[in-house]
Scaffold this active site. Structure first.
Site, mmCIF file in Angstrom:
data_model
loop_
_atom_site.group_PDB
_atom_site.id
_atom_site.type_symbol
_atom_site.label_atom_id
_atom_site.label_comp_id
_atom_site.label_asym_id
_atom_site.label_seq_id
_atom_site.Cartn_x
_atom_site.Cartn_y
_atom_site.Cartn_z
ATOM 1 N N LYS A 11 -8.606 -1.026 1.106
ATOM 2 C CA LYS A 11 -9.648 -1.390 2.067
ATOM 3 C C LYS A 11 -10.524 -2.456 1.443
ATOM 4 O O LYS A 11 -11.041 -2.277 0.345
ATOM 5 C CB LYS A 11 -10.522 -0.177 2.424
ATOM 6 C CG LYS A 11 -10.040 0.630 3.601
ATOM 7 C CD LYS A 11 -10.106 -0.176 4.870
ATOM 8 C CE LYS A 11 -9.400 0.564 5.993
ATOM 9 N NZ LYS A 11 -8.959 -0.363 7.016
ATOM 10 N N GLU A 48 0.812 -1.223 0.000
ATOM 11 C CA GLU A 48 0.000 0.000 0.000
ATOM 12 C C GLU A 48 0.846 1.274 0.000
ATOM 13 O O GLU A 48 1.743 1.440 0.825
ATOM 14 C CB GLU A 48 -0.936 0.023 1.206
ATOM 15 C CG GLU A 48 -1.864 1.234 1.236
ATOM 16 C CD GLU A 48 -2.980 1.137 2.254
ATOM 17 O OE1 GLU A 48 -3.704 2.123 2.433
ATOM 18 O OE2 GLU A 48 -3.131 0.056 2.875
#
Length: 402
Positions: free
Chosen positions: A229, A213
């Site tokens: 997410k 990420e």
């Protein structure tokens, strides 16, 4: 704020040459030029970090400007500089925005580390000392399954009261070990999808990362973040469930909106845009949903202002960010240490910092791992506990392997 200049233990193993942003001319033979290690006591660390890096010739005072030709490998009064590896703890992020932070279970790891590298000569040869066989003991969680589930329930209650919309809840586990932790942590860089795979180490500590990420990246005056997410097993059914889940999509959109607002604090008016929304990527046997939010930096934006806008990352805090951090402090059992912070490279032509999910740390006695997930009103406590375990499992497996 306390500054400590310390040599690393076995530089050849702790140079993060695999991080994105390291130039090809420097990648093969990086050598350490200077470093700082700080335990933070207040929000001023970001300005101090900017000053330290600028003092070594890195253009962090104004990130909105495109680099000059030939900037990579720039020579300064301190010698040739390729760039700097930077490690930022979750506590550093919380203090930057005036939020509380629990003490780390791995206090040997500094809150802020910056190591400046030059092109140097050949890496230092391995230590002639015989290495003990690598062995990891039993993993011991800092809370029970029931306590983790109770924390999820407490977040749902806070959402029900209107205090927050979403909160990321993180658990921790540690294990005793024998052998060289730096060599073990280096294996995390080989985990599939580990964009920010690398190790940084100092006297009495080491941190390894397998994060996919992006916390924040800047190149040519353009800033971007890629929040993740939504998680399911990397199967056909898992992909279908992730794409069809209203809970996962709602959780994801909340964080994308938060990141849009964060970037707007340092962006030129009207330049914030979402270039990718809810794309499904794979990481170590898991599907994860990722978006990309992009903006043009406001002229004169330096590193300290950028970090104040985007750090700590919204996908590991929640929304609204400050209220979520208050809830995190109330429900989590131990601090997040170097996890849920930042790790990456700042060079003459930009920066690329990953969010330190899927991250492990070593102190002189124990290995430490953290994992969690975003909680919304629609969260099921048992499912959230299982998701956190699924995220931690690949990291534990790599560290426990011989």
């Amino acid at each position: 704020m306390r500054r400590a200049d310390q040599p690393v233990a076995d530089t050849s193993l702790s140079v993060p040459a695999g991080l994105p942003g390291v130039s090809e001319g420097c990648r093969a033979h990086l050598s350490e030029v200077a470093r700082v290690e700080w335990r933070t006591t207040g929000p001023g660390w970001a300005a101090d970090l900017e000053a330290f890096l600028a003092g070594h010739g890195l253009p962090v005072r104004d990130l909105s400007r495109a680099p000059a030709d030939g900037a990579a490998g720039k020579s300064t009064a301190h010698g040739p500089v390729c760039g700097a590896a930077v490690l930022l703890s979750a506590a550093a992020g919380a203090r930057l925005v005036g939020a509380p932070a629990r003490p780390s279970p791995a206090p040997a790891v500094p809150d802020v580390v910056a190591v400046v590298y030059g092109p140097g000569g050949a890496p230092r040869p391995p230590s002639p000392r015989p290495l003990s066989p690598w062995k990891v003991g039993a993993w011991e969680p800092s809370w029970s399954v029931a306590e983790h589930a109770a924390a999820v329930t407490a977040v749902r209650e806070a959402i029900g009261r209107g205090d927050v919309y979403q909160v990321n809840v993180v658990g921790h586990a540690s294990a005793p070990y024998l052998g060289d932790p730096v060599r073990a942590l280096r294996r995390l860089g080989s985990v599939p999808g580990a964009r920010y795979g690398g190790v940084l180490a100092g006297a009495g500590w080491a941190v390894g990362c397998a994060s996919p990420e992006t916390l924040v990246a800047v190149s040519g005056g353009t800033v971007r973040t890629r929040p993740i997410k939504g998680t399911r097993p990397a199967t056909v059914r898992g992909r279908t469930e992730l794409l069809a889940s209203p809970k996962e999509r709602a959780e994801h959109i909340m964080i994308v909106d938060l990141e849009r607002n964060d970037l707007a604090r340092v962006a030129t008016t009207g330049s914030v845009r979402v270039e990718t929304l809810f794309a499904v990527r794979e990481w170590a046997g898991l599907w994860q949903a990722e978006s990309e939010v992009v903006a043009d930096l406001r002229p004169g934006t330096g590193l300290a202002a950028l970090l104040a806008a985007v750090f700590p990352g919204g996908s590991v805090t929640g929304a609204p960010k400050l209220a979520a951090l208050d809830v995190v402090d109330a429900v989590e059992r131990v601090g997040r240490g170097p996890a849920m912070g930042g790790f990456g490279w700042i060079g003459p032509d930009g920066l690329d910092l990953g969010l330190t999910i899927r991250t492990a740390a070593a102190d002189p006695e124990r290995l430490h791992v953290w994992a969690g997930g975003g909680i919304t009103w629609g969260s099921d406590p048992d499912a959230e506990v299982a998701e956190a375990a699924a995220k931690a499992a690949p990291v534990k497996a790599v560290l426990s392997s011989c």
